[in-house]
Every structure is written in C-alpha cells, then in structure tokens.
Design an enzyme around this catalytic site. Structure first.
Site, PDB file in Angstrom:
ATOM      1  N   SER A  63      -3.117  -6.078   5.229  1.00 11.84           N
ATOM      2  CA  SER A  63      -1.983  -6.765   6.161  1.00 11.84           C
ATOM      3  C   SER A  63      -2.460  -6.970   7.177  1.00 11.84           C
ATOM      4  CB  SER A  63      -0.791  -5.389   6.069  1.00 11.84           C
ATOM      5  OG  SER A  63      -0.080  -5.054   4.721  1.00 11.84           O
ATOM      6  N   PHE A 122       4.670  -2.402 -11.541  1.00 14.07           N
ATOM      7  CA  PHE A 122       3.788  -2.935 -10.979  1.00 14.07           C
ATOM      8  C   PHE A 122       2.554  -2.174 -10.250  1.00 14.07           C
ATOM      9  CE2 PHE A 122       1.740  -3.506  -6.429  1.00 14.07           C
ATOM     10  CZ  PHE A 122       1.009  -4.923  -6.502  1.00 14.07           C
ATOM     11  N   GLN A 124       1.826   0.378 -12.159  1.00 13.62           N
ATOM     12  CA  GLN A 124       1.492   1.442 -13.184  1.00 13.62           C
ATOM     13  C   GLN A 124       0.109  -0.260 -13.445  1.00 13.62           C
ATOM     14  OE1 GLN A 124       4.533   2.227 -15.460  1.00 13.62           O
ATOM     15  NE2 GLN A 124       4.843   4.195 -14.474  1.00 13.62           N
ATOM     16  N   TYR A 155      10.258  -3.051   5.441  1.00 16.74           N
ATOM     17  CA  TYR A 155       8.905  -4.017   5.899  1.00 16.74           C
ATOM     18  C   TYR A 155       8.460  -4.420   4.437  1.00 16.74           C
ATOM     19  CZ  TYR A 155       3.779  -4.123   6.328  1.00 16.74           C
ATOM     20  OH  TYR A 155       2.065  -5.248   6.599  1.00 16.74           O
ATOM     21  N   ASN A 157       6.231  -6.863   0.991  1.00 15.86           N
ATOM     22  CA  ASN A 157       5.211  -7.641   1.558  1.00 15.86           C
ATOM     23  C   ASN A 157       6.034  -9.036   0.838  1.00 15.86           C
ATOM     24  OD1 ASN A 157       2.720  -6.470   1.966  1.00 15.86           O
ATOM     25  ND2 ASN A 157       2.951  -5.240  -0.229  1.00 15.86           N
ATOM     26  N   GLY A 301      -3.661  -2.432   8.653  1.00 17.88           N
ATOM     27  CA  GLY A 301      -3.549  -3.156   6.677  1.00 17.88           C
ATOM     28  C   GLY A 301      -4.399  -2.692   6.384  1.00 17.88           C
TER      29      GLY A 301
END
Length: 349
Positions: A63, A122, A124, A155, A157, A301
């Site tokens: 990140s 997602f 898996q 937070y 993505n 990150g």
C-alpha cells in the site's frame, strides 16, 4: 561511513523483535540528521539457503503504492484537470452513489465504499489469478457501503482502484506510464516499477516472501508466496521498489516536492482514525494518500510475502524505512510496522 551510536542500541532490540515475530529478514534504514545515518540488513532472504538479506533487494511495497496514486491525482488537481470536491460520478458514472462521493473522500478513506479485499469469495480466489480492475470494483459494489460518504473513516482498497481508473481516464495513459513519467523518472527512482497485470515477476536481487502457516490456520513451515500475482492490488498496492528509491520518496512525499504548496497543505489535512484501527500504531490519522504515525508521516504496505514501512519526521528531517519479507506475524500484527515502532520509540519519542 561511521556507524552512529544509536545503531548499537537499536540492533539487538530489532533482532529480538524479529525473533519474537518470526520475521525471516529485514532491511532497515534510519537517518536522523542530529545523530547520523544507519543502513542494516538483518536475517535471511531465503529460509532454504539461509542467504543474507541484500540491501539492494527489489521488494513488493504493497500500500505504499497508494502514496504514488494519490500524488498523481493531486498533480491533476494542480493542473486544473480535476477538483478535490468533484463528485466521482462526473468521471466514473458506474460508482454507486457516486454523485455524493468526492475525489477527496476517495483519497482520505471517507467514501464508505466496501473494501473488495474483505469479500469472502475474493479471499478464496486462486493467488495466481490475473484480476482486471473492473472486476475488483464490481465485487465492492455488490456490498452495502460502510456508511454514508464523509460520515466515517474506513481504509478501503476500492477507493484507490477507482483513483487508478481516474488516472487512466484523465491523463489518458496506462497507470504504469503515468507512475514512470510523473514520479519515478523525475525523482531518479530508477528501481521502482508498476508491474504489468499478468506478471508475477520481481527483478533480481529479491528475497523470498513468506506467510506463516499458522496465520492461515495450518501447521508447518512458512509458505513461500513470492510468486503470487499482485494484480488484485493494482493502484492500491502492486508497486515494486527498493530501499534506495524509498529513501528518496519518503522525503519527497512528506515535503510535497511534486505538488504545489497549497495542494500539499490539503494533503496533510488529517482525519483521525479510531484507535489506530488498521495498524498497530497508537496515533494514526489519514490524509490524502498518506498517514500520520504519531509525528512520522508516510505509509505502510502489506502484500503476500512482504510488509513495509516508510516515514519521514519533518521536525528533525528524519527518515525511517523498514522492509521485511513476511506478510504478518503470528498475532496478525505487521512486522515492519512493529520494527519501526521500536525505532520511533528509541530515537524520535
């Protein structure tokens, strides 16, 4: 180069912390203008051969990628190509409730949009899968938002995948080219790259990256996940870099080297995070693609096999970079962040 006095104090503390957290290897850089500069490699880059860590290693930085994505968006603000208060729907009409979410709210994690990486399906998925960014946001849009835009901080993505799409739309160039032209080349960050979606390669030299088996609920030796594909993180976390380049970037980011003074001031407008909710630091606030870790500003990150921290303390002009080849410790904590906290407590408190 003379080793500063603080190195003798820090090294055993860091080695003890690495042992406690089962961190195979780490690259440490501390520059405190009052006390000197120290670069060190600790532990191993490969649990099989026991080869030492190489200070010139290429590492996935997770990140910390968000700091680049946000910088390009803020450059577009400086160029008059978009405004922080613009609704996302103006550029990306597919975003649910996008008429009420601003570019600023994507940048500072107050959009409320669901984080696709928390979706069970997602999680898996096959780790070698090559993801298209459109697939990632589609997963997020299937879930209810966490809160109405601007009514909290979570937070996610998803925000930074949308910002990547914005970069491809407004300057109208692939993100890898935008990162190169707008940040890496101007700053002389010659070892940093935004990898193609289909590539799992990391340039040499690079360490092996590991995940502790226990953190996945199984017994056995740490798993080598070096070759996992990073396309799932795209403009939220797929950049590869080196200590050399992150030393340059830590300072440039914190001092606003690539932005106007007015835009950098907007960037450092912090939103407090409840109880340091996404990271082990006690004092955490989030700005526009960067965080304030109790006076050290930068980002961290975390991506399969790697965890990193990069920060700059403006008062002293001090820089700390920690790069590790372990995703997470047994207790779920972030190894590079935990090592950085040792440094921050000893040197900068």
């Amino acid at each position: 180069m003379e080793v500063p006095a603080f190195a003798a104090k820090l090294q055993p503390l860091l080695e003890a912390k690495m042992q406690q957290l089962h961190v195979p290897g780490a690259i440490i850089y501390v520059d405190d203008p009052g006390q000197g500069s120290w670069t060190s490699t600790l532990g191993t880059s490969d649990l099989v051969t026991k080869a030492p860590m190489n200070v010139n290693s290429y590492m996935r930085i997770g990140s910390i990628t968000k700091t680049f994505t946000a910088t390009i968006i803020l450059q577009l603000v400086d160029e008059g190509k978009l405004r922080l208060e613009d609704p996302v729907a103006k550029y990306l009409p597919q975003v649910p409730n996008g008429a009420n979410i601003t570019i600023r709210e994507l940048l500072n994690m107050t959009s409320g949009l669901f984080n696709y990486s928390n979706d069970q399906g997602f999680q898996q998925a096959d780790p070698s899968r090559v993801w298209d960014p459109k697939e990632l946001v589609a997963i997020a849009f299937r879930h209810r938002p966490y809160f109405a835009p601007g009514q909290g901080l979570h937070y996610t993505n998803t925000n930074y995948i949308l910002l990547g799409m914005l970069i491809e739309q407004i300057p109208g160039m692939p993100v890898e080219k935008a990162f190169q032209q707008r940040i890496f080349t101007p700053l002389g960050m010659e070892s940093s790259s935004f990898p193609p979606l289909a590539s799992s390669a990391i340039p040499d030299p690079h360490p092996h990256g590991y995940v502790l088996a226990e953190t996945l609920g199984r017994a056995g030796a740490p798993l080598d996940v070096t070759d996992f594909n990073a396309s799932w993180a795209w403009t939220a976390g797929s950049v590869i870099s080196t200590l050399h380049d992150l030393k340059i970037w830590a300072r440039a980011l914190a001092t606003g080297q690539l932005l106007s003074a007015a835009t950098q001031k907007e960037r450092l407008n912090w939103v407090p995070m409840a109880g340091g909710s996404w990271i082990g630091h006690d004092t955490v606030a989030y700005g526009l693609g960067m965080a304030d870790f109790g006076g050290v500003i930068g980002h961290n990150g975390q991506i399969a096999g790697f965890q990193s921290f990069m920060g700059y303390q403006p008062q002293k002009g001090a820089t700390i970079v920690v790069l590790t080849n372990l995703y997470a410790a047994l207790d779920g904590s972030s190894p590079a962040d935990d090592l950085e906290k040792v440094i921050q407590k000893e040197l900068l408190a």
